[in-house]
Design an enzyme around this catalytic site. Structure first.
Site, PDB file in Angstrom:
ATOM      1  N   SER A  75       0.794  -1.237   0.000  1.00 37.70           N
ATOM      2  CA  SER A  75       0.000   0.000   0.000  1.00 37.70           C
ATOM      3  C   SER A  75       0.822   1.280   0.000  1.00 37.70           C
ATOM      4  CB  SER A  75      -0.924   0.028   1.212  1.00 37.70           C
ATOM      5  OG  SER A  75      -2.093  -0.653   0.898  1.00 37.70           O
ATOM      6  N   TYR A  90      -2.963  -2.244 -10.837  1.00 37.67           N
ATOM      7  CA  TYR A  90      -2.885  -2.003  -9.388  1.00 37.67           C
ATOM      8  C   TYR A  90      -2.075  -3.108  -8.691  1.00 37.67           C
ATOM      9  CZ  TYR A  90      -4.409  -2.119  -4.520  1.00 37.67           C
ATOM     10  OH  TYR A  90      -4.425  -2.185  -3.143  1.00 37.67           O
TER      11      TYR A  90
HETATM   12  N1  GLN Z   1      -2.034  -5.368  -2.356  1.00 38.00           N
HETATM   13  C1  GLN Z   1      -2.767  -5.179  -1.156  1.00 38.00           C
HETATM   14  C2  GLN Z   1      -4.251  -5.322  -1.425  1.00 38.00           C
HETATM   15  O1  GLN Z   1      -4.719  -4.767  -2.369  1.00 38.00           O
HETATM   16  C3  GLN Z   1      -2.456  -3.827  -0.615  1.00 38.00           C
HETATM   17  C4  GLN Z   1      -3.126  -3.588   0.677  1.00 38.00           C
HETATM   18  C5  GLN Z   1      -2.257  -2.997   1.725  1.00 38.00           C
HETATM   19  O2  GLN Z   1      -1.034  -2.946   1.701  1.00 38.00           O
HETATM   20  N2  GLN Z   1      -2.941  -2.564   2.751  1.00 38.00           N
HETATM   21  O3  GLN Z   1      -4.965  -5.980  -0.704  1.00 38.00           O
END
Ligand code: GLN
Length: 537
Positions: A161, A289
């Site tokens: 994230s 993403y």
């Molecule tokens: N790749 C993770 C997701 O989309 C990112 C979430 C995170 O780091 N909080 O669930």
């Protein structure tokens, strides 16, 4: 006239070089070695891998076999373009003047927090669940490019994230604030990072949670092939990191994509609400993403990236502008209010700096105008933030005046986490009492949010209430009366805060305290009239 200028420049340059030379050489020697030069620079945060001193490093490496440099050789080795940087670093003229002390304190905090082994590694992405939970790294880079790293700083980890603020900033720079915010809000959601929820307008709450990050991904060059979109963001990460290429973890990407029901659900939910720009391909958007989350780097690189944000969008190692200042302002604002999932409010209150965490255990902290800090420790708390990351942040602002609103309380920031309990207690009571005496309610709140008991007494039994009463600080007295378990403590001379207020002629305080004592009395009687009556009788 022009020759005069040349002479003057030459003279200044030579003078600078001489100062540096003298600062490095041992008293009993007229020469310096290459390793002494590197050590002196490194102690000041200027690393030999720093591209800004590349030419000097190249020239000095010829001496590394052992030959020492006299002043002339030394002067030759310093190239004009970086003499100023080297000089500033050695004369304490960079943003962190005493870098050795700074680094020492940082490492102290880091090692202190190693003991926090609570929490679990993220389990919902299988590849992340396999990471060694003990890994632990710190990276720091100042806005002048002074750097150090510590712990497992050679290991790379996934940004997860922490790609969200970067993608948000990229989207802002590409399509502008108005367009971005017609697709994503800027309020904290108060929910977990992947909760299936949208705001009242049917938009994701903010760019720092999954829905908003998927939305920002959809705004980044949507009409280009995925390969080009990926190349593009990689070029931005690289520029932010001072030219060092970031990597990509294919197995995390595949694993994440294979277990992404929630992210698919979020994307379909947003499409159902017409939240995306027209013609958005949501499968490509999600893919993009997941790729962004699977970018990898080490703590050193992440610190430089955070420092680029701290430096208003200009990478301190290259002086290259990567983001517009306005973009960085917006990005830091949302990191401040939304960067730590539903711990964001508490983090903003107690730590008070823009930050972003990721489920890999990554934490990126930005101290605007000072430095970027990267911490990585994979075990997460129930809210999805790195356990050690949060503990580290708390202590960081105890030791340094990094809290955004800490400017009035600088003197407090020298508490070493390794101090003995007695010293800590003494420090805390001094600061608490001083804040009470000057009527600084904000500082008292901050101290108590940091775990300082507002009722604590100093060696003489004086408490914050005594001091606030003496000085007539009504709002502080009202606050403390609500929070202290003992509202009429006696100091070593037997005086209560009310005695002090009377002695100093603080009528307003006397009135507040008498009212409070009467209320307490009435309440006690109401809850247990018999006992009170008995006591009185
Ligand atoms: N790749 C993770 C997701 O989309 C990112 C979430 C995170 O780091 N909080 O669930």
């Amino acid at each position: 006239m022009s020759t005069d200028i040349v002479h003057l420049d030459q003279f200044r340059e030579e003078n600078i070089a001489l100062n540096i030379f003298n600062a490095i050489r041992r008293e009993d020697s007229n020469t310096v070695s290459a390793s002494e030069i590197f050590a002196a620079l490194e102690a000041n945060g200027v690393d030999r891998r720093d591209r800004r001193i590349r030419k000097t490093v190249e020239r000095l490496s010829a001496y590394e076999s052992g030959e020492r440099l006299d002043f002339n050789a030394f002067h030759e080795a310093l190239s004009k373009e970086n003499a100023t940087l080297i000089h500033r670093s050695l004369s304490g003229d960079l943003i962190i003047p005493d870098f050795a002390e700074f680094r020492h304190r940082m490492i102290n905090i880091f090692e202190y927090c190693r003991e926090f082994t609570g929490g679990e590694v993220a389990g919902y992405i299988p590849q992340l669940a396999r990471v060694d939970p003990e890994l632990y790294a710190l990276g720091v880079c100042s806005v002048d490019g002074q750097q150090f790293s510590h712990g497992d700083d050679d290991e790379t980890y996934c940004v997860q994230s922490t790609c969200k603020p970067i993608n948000y900033a990229i989207a802002l720079d590409l399509v502008g604030q108005q367009t971005v915010h017609s697709h994503v809000g800027r309020e904290p959601s108060g929910r977990s990072f992947n909760e299936l929820t949208l705001n009242g307008k049917g938009l994701p709450h903010n760019p720092m949670i999954n829905a908003g990050a998927i939305m920002c991904a959809s705004l980044i060059k949507p009409h280009q092939p995925l390969a080009d979109r990926f190349d593009y963001i990689m070029s931005v990460w690289r520029a932010l990191a001072g030219g060092r290429k970031t990597g990509f973890d294919n197995s995390v990407y595949l694993s994440e994509k294979a277990t992404a029901d929630r992210n698919f659900a979020l994307a379909y939910f947003m499409r159902e609400n017409n939240a995306f720009p027209p013609d958005t391909n949501i499968i490509d958007t999600l893919d993009f993403y997941f790729q962004c989350c699977s970018i990898t780097l080490d703590a050193r690189q992440m610190a430089v990236i955070a420092a680029s944000l701290a430096n208003g969008g200009v990478c301190p190692l290259t002086n290259r502008r990567v983001f517009q200042t306005e973009t960085v302002k917006n990005c830091l604002s949302l990191m401040y209010s939304c960067g730590m999932y539903d711990f964001s409010g508490e983090y903003a209150f107690t730590v008070g700096i823009p930050a972003k965490s990721g489920v890999s255990g990554a934490l990126m902290m930005v101290v605007p105008g000072v430095c970027g800090v990267a911490l990585w420790s994979p075990r997460l708390d129930a809210l999805g933030n790195s356990v050690r990351g949060v503990e580290f942040s708390r202590r960081l602002v105890d030791v340094f005046a990094f809290h955004t609103y800490a400017n009035m309380t600088d003197d407090y920031r020298l508490i070493d986490p390794r101090q003995s309990e007695i010293e800590r207690h003494a420090d805390a009571s001094v600061h608490l009492c001083a804040a009470a005496a000057r009527g600084d309610l904000g500082e008292i709140r901050r101290l108590s949010a940091n775990g300082v008991d507002p009722g604590m007494a100093d060696y003489d039994g004086r408490t914050a209430l005594h001091l606030a009463a003496c000085e007539g600080r009504a709002s502080v007295v009202a606050y403390l009366l609500d929070r202290c378990s003992q509202i009429m403590p006696r100091d070593r001379w037997g005086n209560t805060p009310l005695d002090d207020a009377r002695r100093e002629g603080r009528e307003e305080i006397v009135a507040i305290m008498e009212r409070r004592l009467a209320q307490d009395h009435a309440q006690a009687e109401a809850t247990d009239p018999a006992q009170n009556a008995g006591e009185l009788g």
